[in-house]
Scaffold this active site. Structure first.
Site, PDB file in Angstrom:
ATOM      1  N   THR A  41       0.846  -1.199   0.000  1.00 45.39           N
ATOM      2  CA  THR A  41       0.000   0.000   0.000  1.00 45.39           C
ATOM      3  C   THR A  41       0.873   1.238   0.000  1.00 45.39           C
ATOM      4  OG1 THR A  41      -1.863  -1.069   1.095  1.00 45.39           O
ATOM      5  CG2 THR A  41      -1.671   1.311   1.372  1.00 45.39           C
ATOM      6  N   ALA A  72      -2.717  -3.574  -2.548  1.00 49.44           N
ATOM      7  CA  ALA A  72      -4.074  -3.961  -2.192  1.00 49.44           C
ATOM      8  C   ALA A  72      -5.082  -3.021  -2.845  1.00 49.44           C
ATOM      9  CB  ALA A  72      -4.236  -3.942  -0.679  1.00 49.44           C
ATOM     10  N   GLN A 114      -3.857  -7.536  -6.339  1.00 47.38           N
ATOM     11  CA  GLN A 114      -4.352  -8.041  -5.057  1.00 47.38           C
ATOM     12  C   GLN A 114      -5.722  -7.434  -4.746  1.00 47.38           C
ATOM     13  OE1 GLN A 114      -3.084  -6.862  -0.999  1.00 47.38           O
ATOM     14  NE2 GLN A 114      -2.183  -8.910  -0.860  1.00 47.38           N
ATOM     15  N   HIS A 191      -6.746 -11.123  -1.015  1.00 46.31           N
ATOM     16  CA  HIS A 191      -6.145 -10.708   0.262  1.00 46.31           C
ATOM     17  C   HIS A 191      -6.944 -11.341   1.396  1.00 46.31           C
ATOM     18  CE1 HIS A 191      -3.956  -8.640   3.230  1.00 46.31           C
ATOM     19  NE2 HIS A 191      -3.869  -7.443   2.679  1.00 46.31           N
ATOM     20  N   ALA A 193      -5.445 -11.923   4.452  1.00 41.25           N
ATOM     21  CA  ALA A 193      -4.473 -11.806   5.540  1.00 41.25           C
ATOM     22  C   ALA A 193      -4.663 -10.518   6.345  1.00 41.25           C
ATOM     23  CB  ALA A 193      -3.051 -11.855   4.953  1.00 41.25           C
ATOM     24  N   HIS A 194      -3.853 -10.397   7.392  1.00 42.85           N
ATOM     25  CA  HIS A 194      -3.570  -9.153   8.109  1.00 42.85           C
ATOM     26  C   HIS A 194      -4.786  -8.447   8.703  1.00 42.85           C
ATOM     27  CE1 HIS A 194       0.487  -8.914   5.796  1.00 42.85           C
ATOM     28  NE2 HIS A 194       0.497  -9.805   6.785  1.00 42.85           N
ATOM     29  N   TYR A 196      -7.924  -8.128   7.729  1.00 44.66           N
ATOM     30  CA  TYR A 196      -8.967  -7.537   6.896  1.00 44.66           C
ATOM     31  C   TYR A 196     -10.148  -8.500   6.768  1.00 44.66           C
ATOM     32  CZ  TYR A 196      -5.356  -4.074   6.212  1.00 44.66           C
ATOM     33  OH  TYR A 196      -4.405  -3.109   6.447  1.00 44.66           O
ATOM     34  N   ARG A 243      -3.395 -14.711  -0.389  1.00 43.43           N
ATOM     35  CA  ARG A 243      -2.438 -14.403   0.679  1.00 43.43           C
ATOM     36  C   ARG A 243      -3.094 -14.662   2.027  1.00 43.43           C
ATOM     37  NH1 ARG A 243       1.160  -8.947   2.227  1.00 43.43           N
ATOM     38  NH2 ARG A 243       3.110 -10.142   2.319  1.00 43.43           N
ATOM     39  N   GLY A 334       9.108  -6.792   0.274  1.00 48.47           N
ATOM     40  CA  GLY A 334       8.360  -5.552   0.347  1.00 48.47           C
ATOM     41  C   GLY A 334       9.254  -4.342   0.491  1.00 48.47           C
TER      42      GLY A 334
END
Length: 380
Positions: A41, A72, A114, A191, A193-194, A196, A243, A334
């Site tokens: 991002t 994303a 993504q 996406h 993951a993380h 969301y 992911r 990244g």
């Protein structure tokens, strides 16, 4: 002095000693190396529309037959939670992505988009008519202090999705995948993951539902797999990746048994024959830390039939080790790739790396901290 043939042979031997720089066949895609640009991002897509300055940003990081994953990208007008992040649900957004994708393809790159829905990681400011963000739950997130330690990111308490609303979310992902292919992308990464939306359904720290999308591991993973199935049916399994971060606790989204969650998903995904699974290591590191790469993803790597990508603060040597030890097929970079647009070349030569500037990760400037990191031949 060594003659030209001897020098050439030494160069080839050096290349062969660098696992990250060996070719790899990922489904229908023949990759020239195993270094992948992570979905990062950057908050430079004004009003959720990708901008022309992204053409240079992505093309700088493209190598022939190299693999890039775009930042994303929101799947609908309910998916947003941050300013100036791109979307792909409108015609304007699709058209804006086209020249960016074309620039990557012009340099021979392979480019996936993504697909993202933030779920409860949002506020009413990002929602149509000031509505509450949607989630698996109505449990609110704790306000988050920004990197300066002073400003606070508020989160509006979410609204729990009704069971009959979930098919619309699945359809939003499906249409976004269709739009991504129309924009020219080679495929999509879901996406999951993380912390969301999809992760909010999978993790039992967040998901407190009592319907068919809550409770058991199978039920909590149902949304993720329905999204996978819908997208596979729309664009083909050979264009789909996902992911996952089973061990992560981002945005208060942890799970009581991450090993079981990761293994269940790795096995369940095989039913759909998707191209790849991209998993985040249990512990992410910052540059300069020394630790052995965790091996907790090994059961998932062994269970999943397709290409297996790993991420989590890898550097050159531990990335090479992951490939050499067959713990991964590809390694996702990244921050290092953000600051070193020629990262594969620097890894080849074991050259010094530019240091990234965290303060410019998310500013709106179309150049600073975005396209002005020097290449090796101009680095000081």
């Amino acid at each position: 002095m060594e003659n030209r043939a001897e020098l050439y042979q030494k160069q080839k031997e050096n290349e062969n000693s660098i696992p990250l720089l060996t070719p790899y066949k990922m489904g229908n895609f023949s990759l020239s190396h195993r270094i992948v640009l992570a979905p990062l991002t950057r908050k430079r897509s004004y009003n959720n529309v990708p901008q022309p300055h992204a053409i240079l940003y992505y093309s700088q990081r493209t190598t022939k037959d190299g693999f890039l994953i775009a930042e994303a990208t929101g799947v609908s007008d309910t998916a947003q939670g941050y300013p100036d992040t791109p979307g792909i649900w409108t015609k304007e957004q699709v058209e804006a992505w086209k020249p960016i994708v074309d620039a990557v393809h012009a340099k021979g790159g392979i480019f996936f988009c993504q697909l993202w829905h933030v779920g409860r990681v949002s506020s009413q400011d990002f929602q149509l008519n000031g509505q509450a963000p949607i989630s698996s739950t109505d449990k609110p997130l704790t306000p988050l202090f920004r990197s300066n330690g002073i400003d606070v990111a508020p989160f509006t308490p979410p609204r729990r999705l009704r069971t009959d609303e979930i098919p619309q979310v699945v359809n939003d992902f499906r249409l976004a995948a269709k739009n991504a292919i129309e924009a020219g992308f080679d495929g999509v990464e879901i996406h999951g993951a993380h912390g969301y939306l999809i992760d909010q359904f999978m993790k039992d720290q967040v998901n407190d539902r009592t319907d068919q999308y809550g409770g058991s591991l199978e039920n909590r993973c149902r949304l993720a797999l329905e999204v996978v199935e819908a997208i596979v049916n729309e664009i083909g399994a050979d264009r789909v990746g996902i992911r996952l971060s089973p061990f992560a606790n981002y945005m208060e989204s942890g799970d009581s048994n991450p090993e079981a969650l990761g293994l269940y998903m790795a096995k369940a995904l095989n039913k759909y024959n998707i191209l790849y699974c991209h998993m985040v290591e249990p512990r992410m590191k910052t540059m300069g830390e020394n630790f052995e790469c965790p091996q907790s993803l090994l059961p998932m790597r062994r269970a999943f039939n397709g290409t297996f990508l790993v991420a989590g603060g890898y550097e050159r040597e531990d990335g090479n080790k992951a490939i050499a030890e067959d713990r991964a097929d590809l390694v996702v970079y990244g921050r290092l790739f953000l600051a070193n647009p020629d990262l594969p070349r620097r890894f080849e030569l074991n050259a010094p790396l530019n240091k990234y500037n965290r303060e410019t990760f998310y500013i709106s400037d179309p150049v600073k901290g975005y396209t002005d990191y020097p290449f090796l031949n101009t680095a000081s």
